[in-house]
Design a protein around this motif. Structure first.
Motif, mmCIF file in Angstrom:
data_model
loop_
_atom_site.group_PDB
_atom_site.id
_atom_site.type_symbol
_atom_site.label_atom_id
_atom_site.label_comp_id
_atom_site.label_asym_id
_atom_site.label_seq_id
_atom_site.Cartn_x
_atom_site.Cartn_y
_atom_site.Cartn_z
ATOM 1 N N PHE A 259 -6.700 7.090 -0.419
ATOM 2 C CA PHE A 259 -5.237 7.349 -0.398
ATOM 3 C C PHE A 259 -4.324 6.487 -0.714
ATOM 4 C CE2 PHE A 259 -7.723 8.088 3.960
ATOM 5 C CZ PHE A 259 -7.460 9.472 4.016
ATOM 6 N N ILE A 260 -4.920 5.297 -1.368
ATOM 7 C CA ILE A 260 -4.185 4.399 -2.084
ATOM 8 C C ILE A 260 -4.646 4.367 -3.582
ATOM 9 C CG2 ILE A 260 -3.809 3.038 -0.122
ATOM 10 C CD1 ILE A 260 -5.862 1.332 -0.795
ATOM 11 N N ILE A 261 -3.853 3.330 -4.482
ATOM 12 C CA ILE A 261 -3.966 3.522 -5.823
ATOM 13 C C ILE A 261 -5.161 2.932 -6.293
ATOM 14 C CG2 ILE A 261 -3.381 2.238 -7.843
ATOM 15 C CD1 ILE A 261 -1.403 4.506 -7.262
ATOM 16 N N GLY A 262 -5.877 1.977 -5.464
ATOM 17 C CA GLY A 262 -7.302 1.175 -6.053
ATOM 18 C C GLY A 262 -7.173 0.022 -4.953
ATOM 19 N N PRO A 263 -8.751 -0.419 -5.318
ATOM 20 C CA PRO A 263 -9.186 -1.453 -4.394
ATOM 21 C C PRO A 263 -8.456 -2.703 -4.349
ATOM 22 C CG PRO A 263 -10.513 -1.210 -6.565
ATOM 23 C CD PRO A 263 -9.550 0.043 -6.486
ATOM 24 N N SER A 264 -7.352 -2.951 -5.445
ATOM 25 C CA SER A 264 -6.363 -4.017 -5.454
ATOM 26 C C SER A 264 -5.401 -4.074 -4.374
ATOM 27 C CB SER A 264 -5.578 -4.258 -6.739
ATOM 28 O OG SER A 264 -6.534 -4.508 -7.966
ATOM 29 N N PHE A 265 -5.122 -2.801 -3.727
ATOM 30 C CA PHE A 265 -4.363 -2.743 -2.760
ATOM 31 C C PHE A 265 -4.989 -2.820 -1.173
ATOM 32 C CE2 PHE A 265 -2.790 -0.833 -6.425
ATOM 33 C CZ PHE A 265 -1.145 -1.464 -6.426
ATOM 34 N N GLY A 266 -6.344 -2.549 -1.228
ATOM 35 C CA GLY A 266 -7.075 -2.359 -0.176
ATOM 36 C C GLY A 266 -7.241 -3.350 0.888
ATOM 37 N N GLU A 267 -7.259 -4.673 0.602
ATOM 38 C CA GLU A 267 -7.360 -5.608 1.908
ATOM 39 C C GLU A 267 -6.036 -5.698 2.408
ATOM 40 O OE1 GLU A 267 -9.054 -8.401 4.208
ATOM 41 O OE2 GLU A 267 -9.980 -6.977 2.704
ATOM 42 N N ALA A 268 -4.865 -5.791 1.779
ATOM 43 C CA ALA A 268 -3.668 -5.910 2.510
ATOM 44 C C ALA A 268 -3.216 -4.538 3.144
ATOM 45 C CB ALA A 268 -2.513 -5.927 1.417
ATOM 46 N N HIS A 269 -3.909 -3.429 2.685
ATOM 47 C CA HIS A 269 -3.413 -2.204 3.514
ATOM 48 C C HIS A 269 -4.254 -2.104 4.851
ATOM 49 C CE1 HIS A 269 -2.401 1.974 3.835
ATOM 50 N NE2 HIS A 269 -3.737 2.263 4.063
ATOM 51 N N ARG A 270 -5.601 -2.658 4.582
ATOM 52 C CA ARG A 270 -6.370 -2.667 5.924
ATOM 53 C C ARG A 270 -5.599 -3.490 7.062
ATOM 54 N NH1 ARG A 270 -10.893 -2.334 2.491
ATOM 55 N NH2 ARG A 270 -11.087 -4.799 2.520
ATOM 56 N N GLU A 271 -5.376 -4.804 6.730
ATOM 57 C CA GLU A 271 -4.743 -5.776 7.411
ATOM 58 C C GLU A 271 -3.319 -5.097 8.094
ATOM 59 O OE1 GLU A 271 -4.126 -9.276 5.255
ATOM 60 O OE2 GLU A 271 -6.176 -9.794 5.184
ATOM 61 N N TYR A 272 -2.406 -4.728 7.405
ATOM 62 C CA TYR A 272 -1.277 -3.994 7.898
ATOM 63 C C TYR A 272 -1.533 -2.956 8.943
ATOM 64 C CZ TYR A 272 3.418 -2.047 7.787
ATOM 65 O OH TYR A 272 4.635 -1.523 8.082
ATOM 66 N N MET A 273 -2.749 -2.220 8.641
ATOM 67 C CA MET A 273 -2.940 -0.847 9.568
ATOM 68 C C MET A 273 -3.450 -1.395 10.599
ATOM 69 S SD MET A 273 -2.409 2.177 8.106
ATOM 70 C CE MET A 273 -3.359 3.190 8.994
ATOM 71 N N ALA A 274 -4.373 -2.560 10.629
ATOM 72 C CA ALA A 274 -4.934 -3.072 11.883
ATOM 73 C C ALA A 274 -3.852 -3.980 12.606
ATOM 74 C CB ALA A 274 -5.972 -4.075 11.416
ATOM 75 N N ASP B 169 3.991 0.046 -5.717
ATOM 76 C CA ASP B 169 3.655 0.766 -4.653
ATOM 77 C C ASP B 169 2.153 1.106 -4.575
ATOM 78 O OD1 ASP B 169 5.131 2.047 -2.193
ATOM 79 O OD2 ASP B 169 3.715 3.390 -2.758
ATOM 80 N N ARG B 170 1.676 0.848 -3.201
ATOM 81 C CA ARG B 170 0.125 1.345 -3.043
ATOM 82 C C ARG B 170 -0.088 2.643 -3.068
ATOM 83 N NH1 ARG B 170 -0.196 -0.496 3.354
ATOM 84 N NH2 ARG B 170 0.889 -2.293 2.520
ATOM 85 N N TYR B 171 0.873 3.596 -2.884
ATOM 86 C CA TYR B 171 0.830 5.013 -3.052
ATOM 87 C C TYR B 171 0.907 5.621 -4.286
ATOM 88 C CZ TYR B 171 0.256 4.762 2.220
ATOM 89 O OH TYR B 171 -0.616 4.448 3.443
ATOM 90 N N VAL B 172 2.104 5.440 -4.648
ATOM 91 C CA VAL B 172 2.860 5.833 -5.855
ATOM 92 C C VAL B 172 2.947 4.679 -6.884
ATOM 93 C CG1 VAL B 172 4.212 7.668 -4.593
ATOM 94 C CG2 VAL B 172 5.347 5.587 -5.168
ATOM 95 N N GLY B 173 2.533 3.918 -7.032
ATOM 96 C CA GLY B 173 2.347 2.798 -8.147
ATOM 97 C C GLY B 173 3.787 2.565 -8.606
ATOM 98 N N VAL B 174 4.025 2.898 -9.932
ATOM 99 C CA VAL B 174 5.175 2.411 -10.497
ATOM 100 C C VAL B 174 6.234 3.428 -10.490
ATOM 101 C CG1 VAL B 174 4.182 0.630 -11.915
ATOM 102 C CG2 VAL B 174 4.407 2.858 -12.670
ATOM 103 N N SER B 175 5.959 4.716 -9.810
ATOM 104 C CA SER B 175 6.621 5.714 -9.649
ATOM 105 C C SER B 175 7.718 5.697 -8.743
ATOM 106 C CB SER B 175 5.908 7.144 -9.529
ATOM 107 O OG SER B 175 4.679 7.116 -10.544
ATOM 108 N N HIS B 176 7.594 4.829 -7.835
ATOM 109 C CA HIS B 176 8.489 4.546 -6.547
ATOM 110 C C HIS B 176 10.013 4.839 -7.193
ATOM 111 C CE1 HIS B 176 9.760 0.491 -7.001
ATOM 112 N NE2 HIS B 176 8.317 0.389 -7.178
#
Length: 492
Positions: free
Chosen positions: A123-138, A292-299
């Motif tokens: 669902f996200i752009i790539g692994p560079s965003f993964g850890e922060a995304h996991r922490e936020y969801m949790a 942005d973790r979803y739309v990158g630089v398109s936000h």
């Protein structure tokens, strides 16, 4: 087990809880072939039988090449991160299990949906965003299990082994029927919670965005017809606070991370169904240079896409009045022309981290491809608002070809599909007359259709019906497409 199935699923199907099926003479499973993935089975073998009970593992640490300045996802300080990581693994799940009475299967799927890197990265752009995304969801779930628990579990269960269709087939086992009953119970409770929310401050609004986005994941997979309603309801609740500088003051870009995916989905659905979009995306202080973790630089393009959707709706309304389309277009000629210029001149912000190695080369390629695809989709819609299908086709076909070629080459070059490009893909495929060509592009390049049969089928029906109308000589503009989209589409 069916003869066409591997005794052991490939690593991708295993991680996403999908059935792994292959032809008897094929080395790759059907899903990997369709998505142009390498079909591998390199994960460690597990001993058969029931696993011994043990404490749930903490959130796995993964190398993160981005940081808080380059991603809207918040990065916790060391003490806070250690505390939240502990809670977001065993303690967080224990809270939800205790509050909602989760079964072992439900708890296991919930853990996978939060802790699995491969699951998250769908669902996200790539692994560079993964850890922060996991922490936020949790962290969000730990802080509000009663509010978010049902949505998290329903979403997790929709990816379980038994959830390949929206309802059990006649004669299904009791266990399978119970699985679906539990999944839809959680989904129903989650929607009821969303409807009852009345956010009064930024923190409650952000929680509302998390809840709506999590329910959206469920609906896109199993009940795509509900996606518009979920987006609209969530964004309408968030709007009074989101549009207020005073109420939003001090809110970090990371806490607004779900706004982009909800807004993009809402605009895409509004464009397809020719309805007014709900919320115009805005940036908060510090977000201009974020990625942005979803739309990158398109936000930063989302406000322009909102304006395109709004123009489409206004033209549809005015075209029903005296003078028809020509008179309506004349009344909005200046608006249309100015919007075309803005779309043509737009360039993305927030790409300063590209040169300093904050993102992987694949992530950079995906973000640039995504930005260009979304921009060209807007150009294509504006063209079809002015020139109906069957008129000025050379221009439309050139834009369509650019979108499709860029997506295909990026996918071939990186080995994976860019995220959040389903709407540009739909706009581009609408210009392809050959059914097999449309099917090939959409099946191989659409991120959502790779896991959602309803989404894939709804779009296919729209393509076929629109082209049938064109062959019959029907005059069509972009805003006429909504007539060809089936309103109720769920897995069957």
């Amino acid at each position: 087990m069916h003869d066409s199935q591997f005794p052991r699923s490939c690593d991708r199907c295993y991680a996403t809880k999908e059935r792994c099926i292959r032809a008897p003479d094929s080395e790759s499973c059907d899903r990997c072939i369709r998505l142009s993935h390498e079909c591998i089975r390199k994960r460690a073998l597990k001993r058969p039988g029931r696993r011994p009970k043990k404490n749930a593992p903490s959130i796995p640490s993964a190398p993160v090449r981005g940081d808080g300045a380059s991603s809207p996802s918040p990065v916790l300080d060391d003490a806070s991160a250690s505390h939240e990581t502990s809670l977001s693994s065993s303690s967080m799940v224990d809270h939800v299990v205790a509050d909602l009475g989760l079964s072992t299967v439900e708890a296991s799927l919930l853990r996978t949906s939060i802790l699995s890197s491969e699951f998250m990265e769908q669902f996200i752009i790539g692994p560079s965003f993964g850890e922060a995304h996991r922490e936020y969801m949790a962290r969000q779930l730990h802080d509000a299990p009663a509010t978010l628990g049902h949505a998290y579990v329903a979403s997790a269960m929709s990816w379980g082994d038994d959830s390949d269709v929206a309802s059990p087939e006649p004669g299904s086992s009791t266990a399978r029927v119970e699985y679906f009953e539990k999944m839809y119970h959680h989904a129903t409770e989650a929607v009821a919670t969303l409807r009852s929310m009345q956010p009064s401050n930024a923190r409650e609004m952000c929680r509302c965005l998390v809840l709506g986005a999590t329910i959206l994941t469920f609906t896109l997979k199993l009940r795509v017809a509900d996606a518009r309603a979920i987006c609209r309801q969530t964004l309408e609740m968030a709007k009074p606070i989101y549009m207020s500088n005073a109420l939003l003051d001090g809110t970090s870009p990371g806490d607004l991370s779900f706004a982009s995916c909800l807004v993009l989905t809402d605009i895409a659905e509004s464009l397809l169904f020719c309805e007014p979009p709900t919320l115009r995306y805005r940036t908060v202080p510090g977000q201009q240079q974020c990625v942005d973790r979803y739309v990158g630089v398109s936000h930063s393009f989302l406000p322009l896409l909102y304006d395109v959707a709004e123009l489409s709706f206004r033209l549809k309304v005015e075209s029903g009045k005296a003078g028809g389309h020509s008179a309506a277009l004349a009344r909005f000629a200046l608006v249309h022309s100015a919007l075309e210029q803005d779309v043509r001149k737009w360039t993305p912000d927030g790409h300063g981290g590209f040169a300093v190695g904050k993102f992987t080369s694949t992530e950079v390629a995906h973000m640039l491809c995504q930005a260009e695809a979304v921009r060209n989709a807007a150009r294509l819609v504006l063209h079809r608002l002015k020139h109906g299908f069957g008129s000025q086709d050379e221009v439309a076909e050139a834009i369509s070809s650019h979108i499709l070629t860029s997506l295909k080459m990026t996918t071939l070059g990186t080995g994976s599909i860019p995220r959040c490009i389903d709407f540009p893909l739909i706009a581009a495929c609408l210009e392809l007359e050959r059914k097999s060509e449309r099917a090939n592009y959409f099946s191989s390049l659409s991120p959502i259709s790779s896991y959602s049969s309803p989404f894939h089928d709804r779009t296919r029906v729209m393509f076929d019906a629109a082209w049938e109308a064109r062959r019959n000589g029907q005059s069509l503009y972009w805003y006429d497409l909504s007539a060809f989209i089936p309103e109720s589409f769920t897995c069957t």
